[in-house]
Design an enzyme around this catalytic site. Structure first.
Site, PDB file in Angstrom:
ATOM      1  N   LYS A   1       0.968  -1.204   0.006  1.00 25.67           N
ATOM      2  CA  LYS A   1       0.229  -0.130   0.039  1.00 25.67           C
ATOM      3  C   LYS A   1       0.856   1.259   0.022  1.00 25.67           C
ATOM      4  CE  LYS A   1      -1.461   2.962   2.403  1.00 25.67           C
ATOM      5  NZ  LYS A   1      -1.576   4.006   1.750  1.00 25.67           N
TER       6      LYS A   1
ATOM      7  N   GLU B   1       9.456   0.888  10.940  1.00 26.04           N
ATOM      8  CA  GLU B   1      10.536   1.896  10.495  1.00 26.04           C
ATOM      9  C   GLU B   1       9.908   3.166  10.788  1.00 26.04           C
ATOM     10  OE1 GLU B   1      13.595   1.052  10.326  1.00 26.04           O
ATOM     11  OE2 GLU B   1      13.781  -0.789   9.424  1.00 26.04           O
TER      12      GLU B   1
ATOM     13  N   CYS C   1      13.956   9.941   7.434  1.00 26.40           N
ATOM     14  CA  CYS C   1      14.184   9.429   8.663  1.00 26.40           C
ATOM     15  C   CYS C   1      15.469   9.550   9.170  1.00 26.40           C
ATOM     16  CB  CYS C   1      13.443   8.134   8.736  1.00 26.40           C
ATOM     17  SG  CYS C   1      14.044   6.996   7.558  1.00 26.40           S
TER      18      CYS C   1
ATOM     19  N   GLU D   1      10.439  15.349  15.497  1.00 32.60           N
ATOM     20  CA  GLU D   1      10.879  15.017  14.046  1.00 32.60           C
ATOM     21  C   GLU D   1      10.259  16.325  13.212  1.00 32.60           C
ATOM     22  OE1 GLU D   1       9.725  11.713  11.822  1.00 32.60           O
ATOM     23  OE2 GLU D   1      11.573  11.431  11.151  1.00 32.60           O
TER      24      GLU D   1
HETATM   25  P1  NAI Z   1       1.798   8.342   8.334  1.00 33.87           P
HETATM   26  O1  NAI Z   1       2.655   7.593   9.058  1.00 33.87           O
HETATM   27  O2  NAI Z   1       0.403   8.653   8.312  1.00 33.87           O
HETATM   28  O3  NAI Z   1       1.900   7.672   6.519  1.00 33.87           O
HETATM   29  C1  NAI Z   1       2.718   6.481   6.234  1.00 33.87           C
HETATM   30  C2  NAI Z   1       1.942   5.494   5.745  1.00 33.87           C
HETATM   31  O4  NAI Z   1       1.235   4.900   6.403  1.00 33.87           O
HETATM   32  C3  NAI Z   1       1.105   5.999   4.438  1.00 33.87           C
HETATM   33  O5  NAI Z   1       1.180   4.802   3.447  1.00 33.87           O
HETATM   34  C4  NAI Z   1      -0.271   5.981   4.818  1.00 33.87           C
HETATM   35  O6  NAI Z   1      -1.310   5.931   4.208  1.00 33.87           O
HETATM   36  C5  NAI Z   1      -0.142   4.896   5.884  1.00 33.87           C
HETATM   37  N1  NAI Z   1      -1.131   5.115   7.160  1.00 33.87           N
HETATM   38  C6  NAI Z   1      -1.611   5.965   7.731  1.00 33.87           C
HETATM   39  N2  NAI Z   1      -2.566   5.750   8.871  1.00 33.87           N
HETATM   40  C7  NAI Z   1      -2.806   4.509   8.711  1.00 33.87           C
HETATM   41  C8  NAI Z   1      -3.493   3.639   9.495  1.00 33.87           C
HETATM   42  N3  NAI Z   1      -4.170   3.848  10.386  1.00 33.87           N
HETATM   43  N4  NAI Z   1      -3.255   2.311   9.227  1.00 33.87           N
HETATM   44  C9  NAI Z   1      -2.665   1.793   8.116  1.00 33.87           C
HETATM   45  N5  NAI Z   1      -1.889   2.629   7.397  1.00 33.87           N
HETATM   46  C10 NAI Z   1      -1.838   3.894   7.793  1.00 33.87           C
HETATM   47  O7  NAI Z   1       2.757   9.673   7.859  1.00 33.87           O
HETATM   48  P2  NAI Z   1       2.424  11.130   7.452  1.00 33.87           P
HETATM   49  O8  NAI Z   1       1.091  11.662   7.830  1.00 33.87           O
HETATM   50  O9  NAI Z   1       2.400  11.005   5.746  1.00 33.87           O
HETATM   51  O10 NAI Z   1       3.703  11.777   7.778  1.00 33.87           O
HETATM   52  C11 NAI Z   1       3.451  12.627   9.140  1.00 33.87           C
HETATM   53  C12 NAI Z   1       5.041  12.410   9.716  1.00 33.87           C
HETATM   54  O11 NAI Z   1       5.430  11.177   9.710  1.00 33.87           O
HETATM   55  C13 NAI Z   1       6.064  13.157   8.839  1.00 33.87           C
HETATM   56  O12 NAI Z   1       5.893  14.489   8.988  1.00 33.87           O
HETATM   57  C14 NAI Z   1       7.153  12.543   9.414  1.00 33.87           C
HETATM   58  O13 NAI Z   1       7.687  13.108  10.668  1.00 33.87           O
HETATM   59  C15 NAI Z   1       6.895  11.190   9.736  1.00 33.87           C
HETATM   60  N6  NAI Z   1       6.994  10.247   8.398  1.00 33.87           N
HETATM   61  C16 NAI Z   1       8.173   9.447   8.739  1.00 33.87           C
HETATM   62  C17 NAI Z   1       8.742   8.558   7.993  1.00 33.87           C
HETATM   63  C18 NAI Z   1       9.889   7.753   7.974  1.00 33.87           C
HETATM   64  O14 NAI Z   1      10.461   7.498   6.804  1.00 33.87           O
HETATM   65  N7  NAI Z   1      10.077   7.101   8.959  1.00 33.87           N
HETATM   66  C19 NAI Z   1       7.995   8.371   6.561  1.00 33.87           C
HETATM   67  C20 NAI Z   1       6.707   9.279   6.439  1.00 33.87           C
HETATM   68  C21 NAI Z   1       6.511   9.989   7.549  1.00 33.87           C
END
Ligand code: NAI
Ligand code: MG
Length: 476
Positions: A171, A246, A280, A373
Site C-alpha cells: 500500500k 521503521e 527518517c 521530527e
Molecule cells: P503516516 O504515518 O500517516 O503515513 C505513512 C503510511 O502509513 C502511508 O502509506 C499512510 O497511508 C499509511 N497509514 C496512515 N494511517 C494508517 C493507518 N491508520 N493504518 C494503516 N496505514 C496507515 O505519515 P504522514 O502523515 O504522511 O507523515 C507525518 C509525519 O510522519 C512526517 O512529517 C514525518 O515526521 C513522519 N514520517 C516518517 C517517515 C519515515 O521515513 N520514518 C515516512 C513518512 C512520515
C-alpha cells in the site's frame, strides 16, 4: 492512473476518505493523475488472490524464484528513466536522486534474489537423530510505504519478502502511488505470477487499516510516523502478527573540535537537506563542540545557502519542494515567521510546496524544534562541552535511528559510536543506508531490521524438525 482507470465524476473530494486520490506535482501543484482508492472489500479480494499465488510461489524451486526476481530486477533496470521521471513528477525529487532510487530498487531485487537459494537452515547435533531447521515463508506480507522514498522503501520490504517465498501486498502512500503501480506492472511483465505482488493505492486509515486487520495477512512492514506505527503494532497484537516498524528520527550530527571542520561543514547540508529533509535519517540536530562552534557556523553558512534549490527535473538541482501543502504547514509550525534563523537559504516563490533551507540555534535542549521530527529542510544547532556532554545530548530523545560522528580520534569515534543509542551510525560520513547492511531503529525509531544479509530471515518462520535415527524394531 487517470488515463487507464475511468472514474465516475460524482465523487467530489469533500469526503474525509475520497474514493480516489488526486496526485499532484509538488513542484507545480498540477494534478498529474487520479488514482482510485482501494476499498476494504477490494483489500479482502487482494488477500485471497495473494494467498493462492503464494502457495504456487513457495512451491517453485528456489533457483526459479531467484531467476524470476532477477528478471524483475532487469525489467526495472530497463525502465530506470521512466521510473525516475515518475518520481520527479509525483514526489518532486531531483532527477539525480530519482535515478539513484530506481537503481536502488533494481539492486534490492538482485540482492534479495541471491538469498532465495541461500536460505539455509542449520543441522544441530542432538542425540538419537538428525535435527534440522527450515526457514519457511510467512504467507502474505503487507508493506505499508511512506511518500518520502516511495520506491526504495517499498522495495526494502517487498524484495526480501518475495525472495523468502511470500506474497506481497504493497500500500503506497496517498500522495505517491505512481511508481509503485508501475513496479507492479513490471513484475508481471517479468513473469512473476499474477497476484503475487499487488499494489493497492488508497487511504491509510481505510486500505492500510484493512490490510493490517485482515486475518490473512501474516506480517506488516510499516514505514512512517511513530504515531501510526504504534497504532499498527497494537492492532497486530490482536492477531499476534509479525511486525517491522521503521519510524521517525531526530538524528544527531556530532562535530568534535578535533574533526576536519571544513569537511564536516561541507557535508552537513546534504545530511539534513537531501530529499528536502524528508528523511527518517536526516541529521537534523547538529551538535558542535563549543570551542569550535563559531568557526563551524562560519563554514556552514555558505555550504547551506549554496545548496541548489529549484526545478527537480534540472540535473543541477540538489533540493526540490516538500511533498505537500500539509507537510509545508507542519514544517512551518516549527519555524515561526519571525524565528531568528542562524542560516536561511532561498526557495522559489509562487506555485509548489517550497521551503528554504533553515538552520536554527536551539533556545535549549527542550526546544520543540530540537526534540521533534520536523521532516523538512530545518536543522537545529546546539553546542556541547565535552564527549560525555555530546553523548548525553545525542541520547536525549525518544528516537534512535541514525547519527554521525566527526572526529580524527579513532578511539573517540569508536567510544561515541558505541555510546549513542541508535541503529545506524557513521563516522566522518553521513552514509548509513546501504542495501547490503542492516538498517533499523533503537527506542521509538522502530522495531526489527531491514536490508543487509539477514533481510530474508524477517520474512520467515524457523521450523525445527527432529528425525529419529533409532533402528526400527523390525530391523533389530
Ligand atoms: P503516516 O504515518 O500517516 O503515513 C505513512 C503510511 O502509513 C502511508 O502509506 C499512510 O497511508 C499509511 N497509514 C496512515 N494511517 C494508517 C493507518 N491508520 N493504518 C494503516 N496505514 C496507515 O505519515 P504522514 O502523515 O504522511 O507523515 C507525518 C509525519 O510522519 C512526517 O512529517 C514525518 O515526521 C513522519 N514520517 C516518517 C517517515 C519515515 O521515513 N520514518 C515516512 C513518512 C512520515
Ligand atoms: Mg498521517
Amino acid at each position: 492512473m487517470s488515463n487507464e482507470h475511468p472514474h465516475p465524476d460524482h465523487h467530489p473530494n469533500e469526503h474525509h476518505h475520497p474514493h480516489e486520490h488526486r496526485i499532484l506535482n509538488p513542484a507545480t501543484e498540477e494534478v498529474i493523475a487520479t488514482v482510485p482508492a482501494t476499498t476494504p472489500d477490494e483489500v479482502a479480494a487482494a488477500v485471497a488472490r495473494a494467498t493462492g499465488a503464494q502457495r504456487g510461489w513457495a512451491a517453485l524451486a528456489p533457483a526459479d524464484r531467484a531467476r524470476l526476481l532477477r528478471r524483475f530486477a532487469a525489467a526495472v533496470d530497463g525502465h530506470i528513466e521512466e521510473l525516475a521521471a515518475l518520481e520527479v513528477r509525483e514526489a518532486g525529487h531531483p532527477i539525480g536522486n530519482a535515478r539513484w532510487e530506481a537503481g536502488n530498487v533494481r539492486d534490492l531485487l538482485d540482492y534479495a534474489a541471491g538469498g532465495a537459494e541461500r536460505l539455509s537452515g542449520a543441522q544441530i547435533p542432538v542425540a538419537g537423530g538428525l535435527n534440522v531447521t527450515f526457514h519457511e515463508p510467512l504467507g502474505v506480507v503487507a508493506v505499508i510505504a511512506p511518500w518520502n522514498f516511495p520506491m526504495p522503501i517499498a522495495a526494502w520490504g517487498t524484495a526480501p519478502a518475495l525472495a523468502a517465498g511470500n506474497a506481497v501486498i504493497l500500500k503506497p502512500a496517498e500522495t505517491t502511488p505512481l511508481t509503485a503501480l508501475r513496479l507492479a506492472e513490471l513484475a508481471l511483465e517479468a513473469g512473476l505470477p499474477e497476484g503475487l505482488f499487488q499494489v493497492l493505492p488508497g487511504a491509510g486509515p481505510v486500505a492500510g487499516a484493512a490490510l493490517v486487520e485482515h486475518p490473512g495477512v501474516a506480517k506488516v512492514v510499516f514505514t512512517g510516523s511513530t504515531a501510526v506505527g504504534k497504532e499498527i503494532m497494537a492492532k497486530c497484537a490482536a492477531g499476534v502478527k509479525r511486525v517491522t516498524l521503521e519510524l521517525g528520527g531526530k538524528s544527531p550530527n556530532i562535530v568534535f573540535a578535533d574533526a576536519d571542520l571544513e569537511r564536516a561543514a561541507a557535508a552537513a547540508p546534504g545530511s539534513f537537506l537531501d530529499n528536502t529533509g524528508q528523511d527518517c535519517c536526516a541529521r537534523s540536530r547538529i551538535l558542535v563542540q563549543a570551542s569550535v562552534y563559531d568557526r563551524f557556523m562560519e563554514l556552514l553558512a555558505p555550504a547551506v545557502t549554496s545548496f541548489a534549490v529549484g526545478d527537480p527535473a534540472d540535473p543541477a538541482t540538489a533540493m526540490g519542494p516538500l511533498i505537500s501543502a500539509a507537510q509545508r504547514e507542519r514544517v512551518r509550525s516549527y519555524v515561526p515567521e519571525d524565528a531568528p534563523a542562524a542560516i536561511r537559504g532561498e526557495a522559489p516563490k509562487g506555485k509548489g510546496f517550497w521551503y528554504p533551507a533553515t538552520v536554527l540555534e536551539a533556545t535549549g535542549p527542550g526546544d520543540r524544534a530540537a526534540v521533534e521530527e520536523i521532516f523538512g529542510p530545518v536543522a537545529v544547532v546546539l553546542p556541547f562541552e565535552d564527549e560525555a556532554d555530546a553523548v548525553r545530548l545525542a541520547n536525549a530523545t525518544d528516537y534512535g535511528l541514525s547519527g554521525s560522528i566527526w572526529t580524527r580520534d579513532v578511539g573517540r569515534a569508536v567510544r561515541v559510536s558505541r555510546a549513542v543509542a541508535a541503529g545506524n551510525l557513521s563516522v566522518n560520513s553521513h552514509g548509513s543506508v546501504r542495501y547490503a547492511t542492516p538498517f533499523g531503529g533503537y527506542k521509538q525509531s522502530g522495531l526489527g531490521r531491514e536490508l543487509g544479509p539477514d533481510a530474508l530471515a524477517a520474512f520467515t518462520e524457523t521450523k525445527n524438525v527432529f528425525i529419529s535415527t533409532e533402528i526400527s524394531t523390525e530391523e533389530q
